[in-house]
Design an enzyme around this catalytic site. Structure first.
Site, mmCIF file in Angstrom:
data_model
loop_
_atom_site.group_PDB
_atom_site.id
_atom_site.type_symbol
_atom_site.label_atom_id
_atom_site.label_comp_id
_atom_site.label_asym_id
_atom_site.label_seq_id
_atom_site.Cartn_x
_atom_site.Cartn_y
_atom_site.Cartn_z
ATOM 1 N N GLU A 172 -4.433 21.970 43.778
ATOM 2 C CA GLU A 172 -4.734 21.992 45.223
ATOM 3 C C GLU A 172 -3.782 22.879 46.028
ATOM 4 O O GLU A 172 -3.323 22.502 47.101
ATOM 5 C CB GLU A 172 -4.712 20.564 45.781
ATOM 6 C CG GLU A 172 -5.865 19.719 45.293
ATOM 7 C CD GLU A 172 -5.949 18.358 45.983
ATOM 8 O OE1 GLU A 172 -5.073 18.033 46.819
ATOM 9 O OE2 GLU A 172 -6.912 17.616 45.695
ATOM 10 N N GLU A 291 -11.017 15.792 39.996
ATOM 11 C CA GLU A 291 -10.709 14.658 40.872
ATOM 12 C C GLU A 291 -11.986 14.281 41.613
ATOM 13 O O GLU A 291 -12.546 15.105 42.337
ATOM 14 C CB GLU A 291 -9.603 14.990 41.895
ATOM 15 C CG GLU A 291 -8.215 15.100 41.307
ATOM 16 C CD GLU A 291 -7.134 15.204 42.383
ATOM 17 O OE1 GLU A 291 -7.314 14.587 43.463
ATOM 18 O OE2 GLU A 291 -6.133 15.904 42.142
#
Length: 499
Positions: A172, A291
């Site tokens: 991320e 995720e």
């Protein structure tokens, strides 16, 4: 009663079922590791300090691959802190989750835990505060057979090569909250340089470039394009992350969350294929949806420990899931299976305590959340080829997605065994479902289970661990037509076989 018709044909194949679809995620966050999967002194702890009750539930869940050690945590992590004698390991500040990391559990322990759980490790590399050399050092320690400083160090720690093949190139890094946050070009260049160097050690590695941390990010699409322009020939996958919740009370839209997941996957695939066309490459980039889950944001943070103190393993986002959440999780798995032609990896985040299917109490019990059940059943039954299901269904009106199909489904077929997974996303009432399975030759219902409760907010707890469990579903199969009633807010799994 509204009616829906599903048509299934073993010729309508999408792709083989990928076992890596049933992955999960262990991050050094909250109590996922400490008092989650690892708790020396617990009544069930084994010689390594691993909770055997959690190991048993992990196997029952049907987990195939586990991503580690983050997540946001990895962007400030020094892997060397988690190897060798525990008494020599440093205590560090974890900036990601404002806690103290003891490093009592690290790479060596995780590798042993994976072997006991029977799962494949998926290792994430710190590209937030570190770079190419540290990635090469980690790869040498984990995978090189011996005769070098770091591989010999691993042997001194009592371990054979870990043979990790699946690697995330950071986490991320499009997010301003991330330690080492980067622009897409900065990250893409670093990821490409790291991937190229890692392949000099092992050309058969499978590498994941960071995609957007959510489809709501300002650079979504642009980030994927720019990162893949740098990394396309060096990686197999680009990541997707998505969390869905019902904080606003819009249950109709929440139940249709898989519509958003479908669009997310298809958008990233389109962007990747566009870059491939630009580069005149015949290669296809896969999706690592590493995720995904239901997450209630502000509600879950009410479980958090003090945010102004540096503590070891404070409670963080310990959501208590209900039946409605379980139906959404089951539907998100339908979406992932439906895109098996491009989704090669998926990880439910996380495994224990932190927005997890498995909950524990320190020194106490472990139990299954309602979301545990659709994941475990789908992992157990899905096999062979994923099939496209032709659906004719009533629609549901949602504020976020407009008109969506009330019934959503996917199927798999393996040598005469047919599995069907379906949801009723309506909040209004039951739907009569007819499934034409005649082309599969199915003549026997081996299993029919449903996750549903008259109270859509029903949950499990340490005191009532089996308040929500799968129940026997009433289904009939006559002359190739299977009929059943799907109540509002329900998920069903069917297993059929041919004579």
């Amino acid at each position: 009663m509204p009616a829906a018709t599903l048509t299934i044909d073993p010729a309508f194949t999408i792709a083989p079922v990928n076992r890596r679809t049933f992955g999960t995620f262990v991050e050094h966050m909250g109590r996922c590791v400490y008092t989650g999967i690892y708790e020396p002194g617990h009544a069930t702890a084994d010689e390594d300090g691993f909770r055997k009750d959690v190991l048993e539930l992990t196997r029952e869940l049907g987990v195939s691959v586990v991503r580690y050690p983050g997540g946001n945590f990895v962007s400030g992590y020094r892997w060397e802190d988690g190897v060798g004698p525990r008494e020599d390991r440093p205590r560090r500040l974890d900036l990601a989750w404002h806690s103290v990391e003891t490093n009592e559990f690290g790479l060596d322990e995780f590798s042993r835990w994976c072997a006991k759980a029977g799962v494949e490790p998926m290792m994430a590399i710190n590209l937030g505060t570190r770079g190419v050399q540290e990635a090469l050092d980690l790869l040498e320690y984990t995978n090189h057979p011996g005769g070098t400083t770091l591989s010999d160090l691993r042997e001194q720690h009592g371990a054979s090569p870990y043979g990790i093949k699946l690697w995330c190139l950071g986490n991320e890094l499009d997010g301003p909250w991330q330690v080492g946050h980067k622009t897409p070009t900065e990250y893409g260049r670093l990821a490409a340089e790291t991937a190229r160097a890692m392949r000099m050690i092992d050309r058969d590695l499978q590498l994941v470039a960071c995609g957007s941390s959510s489809s709501k990010m300002p650079l979504f699409g642009t980030w994927e394009r720019d990162v893949l322009r740098e990394t396309y020939e060096f990686v197999e996958y680009i990541s997707c992350h998505a969390y869905y919740g019902n904080d606003d009370g819009d249950t109709a839209s929440f139940l249709a969350s898989a519509v958003d997941m479908d669009h997310f996957i298809e958008s990233v695939v389109a962007t990747a294929d566009h870059v491939g066309a630009e580069l005149k490459s015949s290669k296809k980039i896969g999706i690592s949806f590493d995720e995904w889950n239901v997450w209630y944001g502000e509600r879950s943070r009410r479980t958090d420990g003090p945010g102004d103190r540096w503590e070891v393993a404070p409670r963080r986002i310990e959501d208590e899931y209900n039946v409605t959440d379980a139906v959404v999780v089951g539907n998100l798995l339908i979406s992932l299976l439906r895109h098996s032609d491009r989704v090669g990896v998926a990880c439910l985040a996380q495994l224990a305590n932190v927005i997890a299917p498995i909950m524990t109490e320190p020194g106490g019990a472990a139990w299954r959340q309602p979301t545990f059940h659709p994941f475990a059943i789908t992992s157990r039954l899905a096999a062979g080829q994923v099939l496209r299901v032709e659906t004719d269904s009533p629609t549901v009106t949602t504020a976020k997605f407009g008109e969506v199909s009330a019934v959503d489904a996917v199927a798999t077929y393996d040598d005469g065994k047919l599995a069907v997974f379906a949801v009723n996303r309506s909040t209004e009432g039951p739907i009569e479902v007819t499934i034409d399975v005649s082309r599969s030759g199915a003549s026997t219902i081996d299993e029919a289970v449903i996750v549903h409760d008259a109270d859509g907010l029903a949950t499990n707890s340490a005191e009532q661990p089996d308040r929500v469990t799968p129940q026997q579903a009433d289904a009939q199969l006559v002359d190739g037509l299977l009929t059943m009633t799907l109540p509002a807010i329900s998920w069903v799994a069917l297993s059929l076989s041919a004579d």
